[in-house]
Design an enzyme around this catalytic site. Sequence first.
Site, PDB file in Angstrom:
ATOM      1  N   HIS A 117      -2.894   3.616   1.603  1.00 57.99           N
ATOM      2  CA  HIS A 117      -3.396   4.490   2.565  1.00 57.99           C
ATOM      3  C   HIS A 117      -3.910   3.400   3.846  1.00 57.99           C
ATOM      4  CE1 HIS A 117      -7.607   2.977   0.669  1.00 57.99           C
ATOM      5  NE2 HIS A 117      -7.340   4.329   1.416  1.00 57.99           N
ATOM      6  N   HIS A 138      -6.786   3.635   5.295  1.00 55.86           N
ATOM      7  CA  HIS A 138      -8.274   2.305   5.482  1.00 55.86           C
ATOM      8  C   HIS A 138      -7.640   1.180   5.493  1.00 55.86           C
ATOM      9  CE1 HIS A 138     -10.815   5.758   4.095  1.00 55.86           C
ATOM     10  NE2 HIS A 138     -10.900   5.823   5.164  1.00 55.86           N
ATOM     11  N   ASP A 150      -8.760  -1.976   5.289  1.00 62.19           N
ATOM     12  CA  ASP A 150      -8.864  -3.022   3.568  1.00 62.19           C
ATOM     13  C   ASP A 150      -7.916  -2.635   3.299  1.00 62.19           C
ATOM     14  OD1 ASP A 150      -9.883  -0.534   3.123  1.00 62.19           O
ATOM     15  OD2 ASP A 150     -11.863  -0.905   1.579  1.00 62.19           O
ATOM     16  N   HIS A 151      -7.346  -2.019   3.294  1.00 61.96           N
ATOM     17  CA  HIS A 151      -5.587  -2.012   2.053  1.00 61.96           C
ATOM     18  C   HIS A 151      -4.992  -2.324   3.284  1.00 61.96           C
ATOM     19  CE1 HIS A 151      -7.684   0.166  -1.378  1.00 61.96           C
ATOM     20  NE2 HIS A 151      -8.803   0.267  -0.815  1.00 61.96           N
ATOM     21  N   HIS A 162      -9.144  11.148  -1.508  1.00 62.64           N
ATOM     22  CA  HIS A 162      -9.755  10.496  -0.859  1.00 62.64           C
ATOM     23  C   HIS A 162     -10.397  10.858   0.634  1.00 62.64           C
ATOM     24  CE1 HIS A 162     -11.791   6.380  -0.232  1.00 62.64           C
ATOM     25  NE2 HIS A 162     -10.671   5.690   0.681  1.00 62.64           N
ATOM     26  N   ASP A 177      -7.904   4.328  -3.894  1.00 59.63           N
ATOM     27  CA  ASP A 177      -9.465   4.553  -3.144  1.00 59.63           C
ATOM     28  C   ASP A 177      -9.135   6.021  -3.949  1.00 59.63           C
ATOM     29  OD1 ASP A 177      -9.643   2.462  -2.394  1.00 59.63           O
ATOM     30  OD2 ASP A 177     -10.596   2.570  -0.517  1.00 59.63           O
ATOM     31  N   HIS A 196     -12.026  -3.324  -6.487  1.00 62.75           N
ATOM     32  CA  HIS A 196     -12.393  -2.361  -4.753  1.00 62.75           C
ATOM     33  C   HIS A 196     -14.021  -2.223  -4.901  1.00 62.75           C
ATOM     34  CE1 HIS A 196     -12.664   0.380  -2.168  1.00 62.75           C
ATOM     35  NE2 HIS A 196     -10.832  -0.539  -1.357  1.00 62.75           N
TER      36      HIS A 196
HETATM   37 ZN    ZN Z   1     -10.708   3.454   1.248  1.00 58.14          ZN
END
Ligand code: ZN
Length: 292
Positions: free
Chosen positions: A49, A51, A53-54, A129, A199, A257
Amino acid sequence: MPAYGRHPASQYLEIQNRSFLIDCGEATQMQLMRLQSNFHRINHIFISHLHGDHYLGLMGLLFTMHLQRRVNELHLYSQPGLDEIISTQLRYSRSALLFKVIFHPLNADAIEKIYEDDVLTVETIPLSHKIPCSGFLFREKVKPRRIDKEKLPQGLLLQQIASLKSGEDIRDDEGNILYRNEELTFSPRKSRTYAYCSDTAFDGSFVDQIKGVDLLYHEATFLEEDKAKATETKHSTAQQAATIAQQAEVCTLLLGHFSARYKDLLPFLEEAKKIFPNTKLALEGEEFSIQD
Ligand SMILES: [Zn+2]
């Protein structure tokens, strides 16, 4: 956030000489270099996804591949929009990558087979999510039967050996059985499965899909004492991840995570193990193998 030596999400996965990258958080290329993973062998990158941090490490990785004169096509699987993000960055840096990037948009609401080759398939796992998010299920296909070299008669043709590996008997021209398959072969090695559940809020809807996998990675951003925070941010607690592992009857659970609010990760392990004993922590740089 990065914290206590922990970096944002990324996993390097090898299956039968194929290399895949799953998520590509900031500093992924630095970690791949530090761990001496050969990232030029990666031809498929799966981003769960959008976000940061990914995926915020992706642009750096792509530019390094370009500077090191990569020529092989690179396949990118992600929620819609990543192609636009990449092309905008390339446009403003007036760059064109030396290699072709082929973008495969995901549908976060459905199970879709997104990759298949001779030895494995990858399908998406619909997760729950704050924005569209998919997990990935890697499944090895049934492997060839193994030839018992000691019993193999002399003079068999390559084609006959190939049929033995695919489970057939050896017959003469009239169709009579000369050798039964089970006399000359052993059963195939185990076909392994790996589920990456990025997530997600606590969500039993994908339990059936991941039933019995060898290794389940499931996020555990919070401890149960911060469950309200998990619910609010659509993440899971260690206890919830362990509950999914238990319901799906997986072999091993890998937690990751972890929120930057926690320094000590031991409580994650303890909390999960109360429900699912075979739990491990996805610590920075650790390697996990599934035996076949
Ligand atoms: Zn996320």
